[in-house]
Design a protein around this motif. Structure first.
Motif, PDB file in Angstrom:
ATOM      1  N   VAL A   3       0.843  -1.199   0.000  1.00 44.09           N
ATOM      2  CA  VAL A   3       0.000   0.000   0.000  1.00 44.09           C
ATOM      3  C   VAL A   3       0.880   1.251   0.000  1.00 44.09           C
ATOM      4  O   VAL A   3       0.629   2.205  -0.743  1.00 44.09           O
ATOM      5  CB  VAL A   3      -0.982  -0.004   1.194  1.00 44.09           C
ATOM      6  CG1 VAL A   3      -1.656   1.349   1.377  1.00 44.09           C
ATOM      7  CG2 VAL A   3      -2.017  -1.105   1.023  1.00 44.09           C
ATOM      8  N   PHE A   4       1.926   1.246   0.810  1.00 48.42           N
ATOM      9  CA  PHE A   4       2.849   2.390   0.859  1.00 48.42           C
ATOM     10  C   PHE A   4       3.513   2.600  -0.501  1.00 48.42           C
ATOM     11  O   PHE A   4       3.568   3.728  -1.004  1.00 48.42           O
ATOM     12  CB  PHE A   4       3.913   2.168   1.937  1.00 48.42           C
ATOM     13  CG  PHE A   4       4.936   3.256   1.992  1.00 48.42           C
ATOM     14  CD1 PHE A   4       4.657   4.451   2.624  1.00 48.42           C
ATOM     15  CD2 PHE A   4       6.181   3.090   1.395  1.00 48.42           C
ATOM     16  CE1 PHE A   4       5.597   5.475   2.668  1.00 48.42           C
ATOM     17  CE2 PHE A   4       7.125   4.100   1.420  1.00 48.42           C
ATOM     18  CZ  PHE A   4       6.836   5.298   2.066  1.00 48.42           C
ATOM     19  N   ALA A   5       3.995   1.530  -1.095  1.00 46.72           N
ATOM     20  CA  ALA A   5       4.660   1.640  -2.404  1.00 46.72           C
ATOM     21  C   ALA A   5       3.683   2.133  -3.465  1.00 46.72           C
ATOM     22  O   ALA A   5       4.023   2.983  -4.291  1.00 46.72           O
ATOM     23  CB  ALA A   5       5.256   0.292  -2.807  1.00 46.72           C
ATOM     24  N   TRP A   6       2.468   1.611  -3.450  1.00 44.52           N
ATOM     25  CA  TRP A   6       1.465   2.004  -4.441  1.00 44.52           C
ATOM     26  C   TRP A   6       1.103   3.484  -4.278  1.00 44.52           C
ATOM     27  O   TRP A   6       0.887   4.187  -5.255  1.00 44.52           O
ATOM     28  CB  TRP A   6       0.214   1.146  -4.289  1.00 44.52           C
ATOM     29  CG  TRP A   6      -0.678   1.201  -5.476  1.00 44.52           C
ATOM     30  CD1 TRP A   6      -1.208   2.324  -6.066  1.00 44.52           C
ATOM     31  CD2 TRP A   6      -1.136   0.118  -6.250  1.00 44.52           C
ATOM     32  NE1 TRP A   6      -1.983   1.986  -7.137  1.00 44.52           N
ATOM     33  CE2 TRP A   6      -1.956   0.630  -7.273  1.00 44.52           C
ATOM     34  CE3 TRP A   6      -0.961  -1.254  -6.163  1.00 44.52           C
ATOM     35  CZ2 TRP A   6      -2.589  -0.174  -8.206  1.00 44.52           C
ATOM     36  CZ3 TRP A   6      -1.592  -2.056  -7.088  1.00 44.52           C
ATOM     37  CH2 TRP A   6      -2.386  -1.516  -8.099  1.00 44.52           C
ATOM     38  N   ALA A   8       4.718  -1.577 -15.250  1.00 41.99           N
ATOM     39  CA  ALA A   8       5.353  -2.828 -14.810  1.00 41.99           C
ATOM     40  C   ALA A   8       5.368  -2.907 -13.285  1.00 41.99           C
ATOM     41  O   ALA A   8       5.082  -3.963 -12.702  1.00 41.99           O
ATOM     42  CB  ALA A   8       6.767  -2.929 -15.365  1.00 41.99           C
ATOM     43  N   ILE A   9       5.678  -1.799 -12.637  1.00 41.97           N
ATOM     44  CA  ILE A   9       5.699  -1.762 -11.170  1.00 41.97           C
ATOM     45  C   ILE A   9       4.302  -2.017 -10.625  1.00 41.97           C
ATOM     46  O   ILE A   9       4.130  -2.792  -9.672  1.00 41.97           O
ATOM     47  CB  ILE A   9       6.266  -0.411 -10.679  1.00 41.97           C
ATOM     48  CG1 ILE A   9       7.752  -0.315 -11.026  1.00 41.97           C
ATOM     49  CG2 ILE A   9       6.039  -0.237  -9.185  1.00 41.97           C
ATOM     50  CD1 ILE A   9       8.346   1.071 -10.869  1.00 41.97           C
ATOM     51  N   ASN A  10       3.288  -1.389 -11.235  1.00 43.08           N
ATOM     52  CA  ASN A  10       1.907  -1.621 -10.793  1.00 43.08           C
ATOM     53  C   ASN A  10       1.505  -3.081 -10.960  1.00 43.08           C
ATOM     54  O   ASN A  10       0.794  -3.637 -10.123  1.00 43.08           O
ATOM     55  CB  ASN A  10       0.939  -0.713 -11.544  1.00 43.08           C
ATOM     56  CG  ASN A  10       1.012   0.716 -11.072  1.00 43.08           C
ATOM     57  OD1 ASN A  10       1.587   1.018 -10.026  1.00 43.08           O
ATOM     58  ND2 ASN A  10       0.440   1.614 -11.841  1.00 43.08           N
ATOM     59  N   GLY A  68       3.528 -11.592 -11.673  1.00 37.77           N
ATOM     60  CA  GLY A  68       2.966 -10.357 -12.204  1.00 37.77           C
ATOM     61  C   GLY A  68       3.890  -9.694 -13.210  1.00 37.77           C
ATOM     62  O   GLY A  68       3.443  -9.185 -14.241  1.00 37.77           O
ATOM     63  N   LEU A  69       5.188  -9.711 -12.923  1.00 36.86           N
ATOM     64  CA  LEU A  69       6.165  -9.158 -13.863  1.00 36.86           C
ATOM     65  C   LEU A  69       6.189  -9.987 -15.145  1.00 36.86           C
ATOM     66  O   LEU A  69       6.209  -9.438 -16.248  1.00 36.86           O
ATOM     67  CB  LEU A  69       7.555  -9.105 -13.238  1.00 36.86           C
ATOM     68  CG  LEU A  69       8.683  -8.616 -14.145  1.00 36.86           C
ATOM     69  CD1 LEU A  69       8.422  -7.186 -14.605  1.00 36.86           C
ATOM     70  CD2 LEU A  69      10.023  -8.722 -13.431  1.00 36.86           C
ATOM     71  N   VAL A  70       6.160 -11.296 -15.014  1.00 34.47           N
ATOM     72  CA  VAL A  70       6.149 -12.176 -16.188  1.00 34.47           C
ATOM     73  C   VAL A  70       4.878 -11.940 -17.009  1.00 34.47           C
ATOM     74  O   VAL A  70       4.930 -11.871 -18.241  1.00 34.47           O
ATOM     75  CB  VAL A  70       6.283 -13.659 -15.763  1.00 34.47           C
ATOM     76  CG1 VAL A  70       6.036 -14.599 -16.931  1.00 34.47           C
ATOM     77  CG2 VAL A  70       7.649 -13.915 -15.151  1.00 34.47           C
ATOM     78  N   ALA A  71       3.749 -11.777 -16.338  1.00 32.45           N
ATOM     79  CA  ALA A  71       2.493 -11.494 -17.047  1.00 32.45           C
ATOM     80  C   ALA A  71       2.618 -10.198 -17.841  1.00 32.45           C
ATOM     81  O   ALA A  71       2.217 -10.133 -19.010  1.00 32.45           O
ATOM     82  CB  ALA A  71       1.332 -11.402 -16.055  1.00 32.45           C
ATOM     83  N   PHE A  72       3.192  -9.177 -17.225  1.00 30.93           N
ATOM     84  CA  PHE A  72       3.404  -7.896 -17.910  1.00 30.93           C
ATOM     85  C   PHE A  72       4.279  -8.085 -19.146  1.00 30.93           C
ATOM     86  O   PHE A  72       3.956  -7.585 -20.227  1.00 30.93           O
ATOM     87  CB  PHE A  72       4.057  -6.893 -16.946  1.00 30.93           C
ATOM     88  CG  PHE A  72       4.543  -5.649 -17.620  1.00 30.93           C
ATOM     89  CD1 PHE A  72       3.665  -4.639 -17.956  1.00 30.93           C
ATOM     90  CD2 PHE A  72       5.885  -5.495 -17.937  1.00 30.93           C
ATOM     91  CE1 PHE A  72       4.107  -3.489 -18.594  1.00 30.93           C
ATOM     92  CE2 PHE A  72       6.345  -4.354 -18.568  1.00 30.93           C
ATOM     93  CZ  PHE A  72       5.455  -3.344 -18.901  1.00 30.93           C
ATOM     94  N   TYR A  94      -5.516  -1.005 -16.765  1.00 33.03           N
ATOM     95  CA  TYR A  94      -6.273  -1.874 -15.857  1.00 33.03           C
ATOM     96  C   TYR A  94      -6.327  -3.308 -16.372  1.00 33.03           C
ATOM     97  O   TYR A  94      -6.364  -4.249 -15.580  1.00 33.03           O
ATOM     98  CB  TYR A  94      -7.673  -1.315 -15.619  1.00 33.03           C
ATOM     99  CG  TYR A  94      -7.640  -0.051 -14.793  1.00 33.03           C
ATOM    100  CD1 TYR A  94      -7.144  -0.057 -13.493  1.00 33.03           C
ATOM    101  CD2 TYR A  94      -8.073   1.151 -15.326  1.00 33.03           C
ATOM    102  CE1 TYR A  94      -7.095   1.094 -12.740  1.00 33.03           C
ATOM    103  CE2 TYR A  94      -8.029   2.318 -14.573  1.00 33.03           C
ATOM    104  CZ  TYR A  94      -7.535   2.284 -13.281  1.00 33.03           C
ATOM    105  OH  TYR A  94      -7.483   3.426 -12.535  1.00 33.03           O
ATOM    106  N   GLY A  95      -6.323  -3.489 -17.664  1.00 35.46           N
ATOM    107  CA  GLY A  95      -6.269  -4.834 -18.222  1.00 35.46           C
ATOM    108  C   GLY A  95      -4.964  -5.534 -17.853  1.00 35.46           C
ATOM    109  O   GLY A  95      -4.972  -6.702 -17.463  1.00 35.46           O
ATOM    110  N   TYR A  96      -3.855  -4.817 -17.955  1.00 35.82           N
ATOM    111  CA  TYR A  96      -2.565  -5.371 -17.554  1.00 35.82           C
ATOM    112  C   TYR A  96      -2.574  -5.745 -16.076  1.00 35.82           C
ATOM    113  O   TYR A  96      -2.107  -6.824 -15.689  1.00 35.82           O
ATOM    114  CB  TYR A  96      -1.441  -4.351 -17.791  1.00 35.82           C
ATOM    115  CG  TYR A  96      -0.877  -4.337 -19.183  1.00 35.82           C
ATOM    116  CD1 TYR A  96       0.351  -4.922 -19.451  1.00 35.82           C
ATOM    117  CD2 TYR A  96      -1.557  -3.738 -20.231  1.00 35.82           C
ATOM    118  CE1 TYR A  96       0.885  -4.909 -20.730  1.00 35.82           C
ATOM    119  CE2 TYR A  96      -1.042  -3.715 -21.510  1.00 35.82           C
ATOM    120  CZ  TYR A  96       0.185  -4.305 -21.758  1.00 35.82           C
ATOM    121  OH  TYR A  96       0.712  -4.293 -23.019  1.00 35.82           O
TER     122      TYR A  96
END
Length: 154
Positions: free
Chosen positions: A16-19, A37-39, A85-89, A110-112
């Motif tokens: 939450v802090f990072a976001w 990518a970070i998101n 998540g990174l691999v999905a991106f 949002y799709g990503y």
């Protein structure tokens, strides 16, 4: 079990802090190009925490099957989810996996993130699908973890 719950709450707070740093304008300029990518990593890690929290109450309270030997899994799952998540991106950016929705504007973002959430929540199934994709697109053989003829999974 209390350590696992505390750890999951700590990971959730860090996420939450990072976001929150993006909307607050605290992201360094060199990182803004990688914001999507970070998101994706953050939302996939969040999915991993959600899965772990669900697993805690399911295994401890509902089924009464809590085993200490699984604690390592609870500590590593959010990390594995973030990597998924990174691999999905990467697979979406490369066009190897395709979203049905429009990829332009905020909808694409949002799709990503939605795809990354699914990858982070279902790491094992996601990795199996990635292996299936790699096999069909590139002729790569499946690893021992998913090979049907491999009895011990090695």
């Amino acid at each position: 079990m209390k350590k696992v719950i505390s750890y999951q709450i700590l990971v959730l707070a860090v996420l939450v802090f990072a976001w929150a740093q993006g909307p607050l304008g605290n992201v360094p300029a060199w990182l803004t190009a990688y914001q999507l990518a970070i998101n994706c990593i953050l939302v996939a890690s969040l999915a991993g925490v959600l899965y772990c929290i669900r697993a805690v109450y399911t295994n401890y309270s509902a089924r009464n099957t809590w085993e200490k030997r699984w604690e390592l899994w609870y500590y590593l799952r959010p990390l594995a989810s973030g990597i998924a998540g990174l691999v999905a991106f990467i697979f979406l950016k490369a066009g190897i996996a395709v979203l049905e929705a429009s990829q332009s504007g905020a909808g694409g973002m949002y799709g990503y993130m939605a795809f990354s959430f699914v990858a982070g929540y279902n790491v094992d199934r996601f990795l199996k699908k990635i292996e299936d994709l790699a096999q069909s697109k590139f002729g790569v053989e499946q690893s021992g973890a998913y090979r049907k003829d491999d009895k011990d999974g090695s």
